[in-house]
Design an enzyme around this catalytic site. Structure first.
Site, mmCIF file in Angstrom:
data_model
loop_
_atom_site.group_PDB
_atom_site.id
_atom_site.type_symbol
_atom_site.label_atom_id
_atom_site.label_comp_id
_atom_site.label_asym_id
_atom_site.label_seq_id
_atom_site.Cartn_x
_atom_site.Cartn_y
_atom_site.Cartn_z
ATOM 1 N N ILE A 95 0.820 -1.209 0.000
ATOM 2 C CA ILE A 95 0.000 0.000 0.000
ATOM 3 C C ILE A 95 0.861 1.268 0.000
ATOM 4 O O ILE A 95 0.401 2.343 -0.383
ATOM 5 C CB ILE A 95 -0.956 -0.016 1.227
ATOM 6 C CG1 ILE A 95 -2.173 0.864 0.986
ATOM 7 C CG2 ILE A 95 -0.230 0.369 2.509
ATOM 8 C CD1 ILE A 95 -3.276 0.653 2.012
ATOM 9 N N ASN B 181 11.898 -8.485 6.866
ATOM 10 C CA ASN B 181 12.206 -7.802 8.115
ATOM 11 C C ASN B 181 11.806 -8.690 9.278
ATOM 12 O O ASN B 181 10.795 -9.396 9.208
ATOM 13 C CB ASN B 181 11.458 -6.463 8.187
ATOM 14 C CG ASN B 181 11.929 -5.482 7.124
ATOM 15 O OD1 ASN B 181 13.115 -5.434 6.804
ATOM 16 N ND2 ASN B 181 11.002 -4.710 6.572
ATOM 17 N N GLN C 208 10.232 -4.611 11.160
ATOM 18 C CA GLN C 208 8.976 -5.322 10.907
ATOM 19 C C GLN C 208 7.820 -4.631 11.621
ATOM 20 O O GLN C 208 7.890 -4.382 12.830
ATOM 21 C CB GLN C 208 9.080 -6.779 11.377
ATOM 22 C CG GLN C 208 7.830 -7.590 11.045
ATOM 23 C CD GLN C 208 7.968 -9.071 11.412
ATOM 24 O OE1 GLN C 208 8.953 -9.484 12.016
ATOM 25 N NE2 GLN C 208 6.978 -9.848 11.045
ATOM 26 N N HIS D 256 6.436 -11.971 5.869
ATOM 27 C CA HIS D 256 6.224 -11.555 4.481
ATOM 28 C C HIS D 256 7.552 -11.276 3.820
ATOM 29 O O HIS D 256 8.499 -10.807 4.454
ATOM 30 C CB HIS D 256 5.316 -10.325 4.403
ATOM 31 C CG HIS D 256 5.682 -9.223 5.353
ATOM 32 N ND1 HIS D 256 5.370 -9.275 6.692
ATOM 33 C CD2 HIS D 256 6.334 -8.051 5.158
ATOM 34 C CE1 HIS D 256 5.809 -8.177 7.281
ATOM 35 N NE2 HIS D 256 6.421 -7.415 6.376
ATOM 36 N N HIS E 42 9.213 -8.946 1.031
ATOM 37 C CA HIS E 42 9.060 -7.787 0.156
ATOM 38 C C HIS E 42 9.773 -8.118 -1.155
ATOM 39 O O HIS E 42 10.944 -8.516 -1.148
ATOM 40 C CB HIS E 42 9.738 -6.547 0.749
ATOM 41 C CG HIS E 42 9.141 -6.056 2.036
ATOM 42 N ND1 HIS E 42 8.295 -4.970 2.098
ATOM 43 C CD2 HIS E 42 9.277 -6.493 3.315
ATOM 44 C CE1 HIS E 42 7.945 -4.752 3.358
ATOM 45 N NE2 HIS E 42 8.529 -5.651 4.128
HETATM 46 P P1 5GP Z 1 7.162 -4.632 7.416
HETATM 47 O O1 5GP Z 1 7.593 -3.275 7.872
HETATM 48 O O2 5GP Z 1 6.343 -5.349 8.468
HETATM 49 O O3 5GP Z 1 8.298 -5.481 6.913
HETATM 50 O O4 5GP Z 1 6.262 -4.411 6.163
HETATM 51 C C1 5GP Z 1 4.881 -4.222 6.240
HETATM 52 C C2 5GP Z 1 4.437 -3.682 4.915
HETATM 53 O O5 5GP Z 1 3.035 -3.814 4.841
HETATM 54 C C3 5GP Z 1 4.765 -2.200 4.713
HETATM 55 O O6 5GP Z 1 5.561 -2.047 3.559
HETATM 56 C C4 5GP Z 1 3.392 -1.551 4.564
HETATM 57 O O7 5GP Z 1 3.373 -0.511 3.611
HETATM 58 C C5 5GP Z 1 2.518 -2.727 4.145
HETATM 59 N N1 5GP Z 1 1.134 -2.625 4.545
HETATM 60 C C6 5GP Z 1 0.677 -2.293 5.786
HETATM 61 N N2 5GP Z 1 -0.670 -2.314 5.804
HETATM 62 C C7 5GP Z 1 -1.057 -2.658 4.551
HETATM 63 C C8 5GP Z 1 -2.346 -2.828 3.956
HETATM 64 O O8 5GP Z 1 -3.390 -2.687 4.565
HETATM 65 N N3 5GP Z 1 -2.368 -3.184 2.648
HETATM 66 C C9 5GP Z 1 -1.225 -3.368 1.924
HETATM 67 N N4 5GP Z 1 -1.363 -3.724 0.647
HETATM 68 N N5 5GP Z 1 0.009 -3.211 2.465
HETATM 69 C C10 5GP Z 1 0.081 -2.855 3.757
#
Ligand code: 5GP
Length: 114
Positions: A32, A87, A94, A100, A102
């Site tokens: 997003i 992450n 994270q 997940h 990326h």
């Molecule tokens: P993290 O920081 O946990 O490695 O990555 C989480 C990712 O999830 C971030 O890049 C953030 O932009 C994405 N994200 C968070 N909420 C949502 C959502 O509701 N929809 C989508 N498509 N991505 C999300």
């Protein structure tokens, strides 16, 4: 950990996402808040909070995710290369406690990461 994450809600179609791939084991959708022209999140349907909670039986699942990541990168046209990031924990950056990968591409990446 039983807290429902935003990613569980995306898997269950409780909230919308721009889904680019799905199979029995995993789901991929556009981030997003993209950090590169292509920024896809690839998640297992199994709820695993972080890399630290992986167990031996998850080896095949995680291998599957890497195979899918490579195929998806090809389908997304990332022929010049791309970066895969997982992450882990707060210091790792994270934010969502559902493992997940990326998939970042469409521009040159710098090193070291921030
Ligand atoms: P993290 O920081 O946990 O490695 O990555 C989480 C990712 O999830 C971030 O890049 C953030 O932009 C994405 N994200 C968070 N909420 C949502 C959502 O509701 N929809 C989508 N498509 N991505 C999300």
């Amino acid at each position: 950990m039983s807290e429902t994450t935003i990613f569980r809600k995306i898997i269950d179609r409780e909230i919308p996402a721009d889904i680019v791939y799905e199979d029995d084991l995993c789901l991929a959708f556009n981030d997003i808040n993209p950090q590169s022209p292509t920024h896809v999140l690839l998640i297992p349907k199994k709820e695993i909070p972080t890399v630290n909670e992986l167990v031996e039986e998850d080896q095949t699942l995680m291998g599957h995710l890497l195979l899918v990541a490579g195929k998806l990168a090809g389908q997304l046209g990332l022929d010049g290369g791309y970066r895969l990031v997982i992450n882990c924990g707060r210091d790792g950056g994270q934010e969502v406690d559902h493992i997940h990968i990326h998939i970042l591409g469409g521009r040159g990446m710098s090193w070291p990461p921030g």
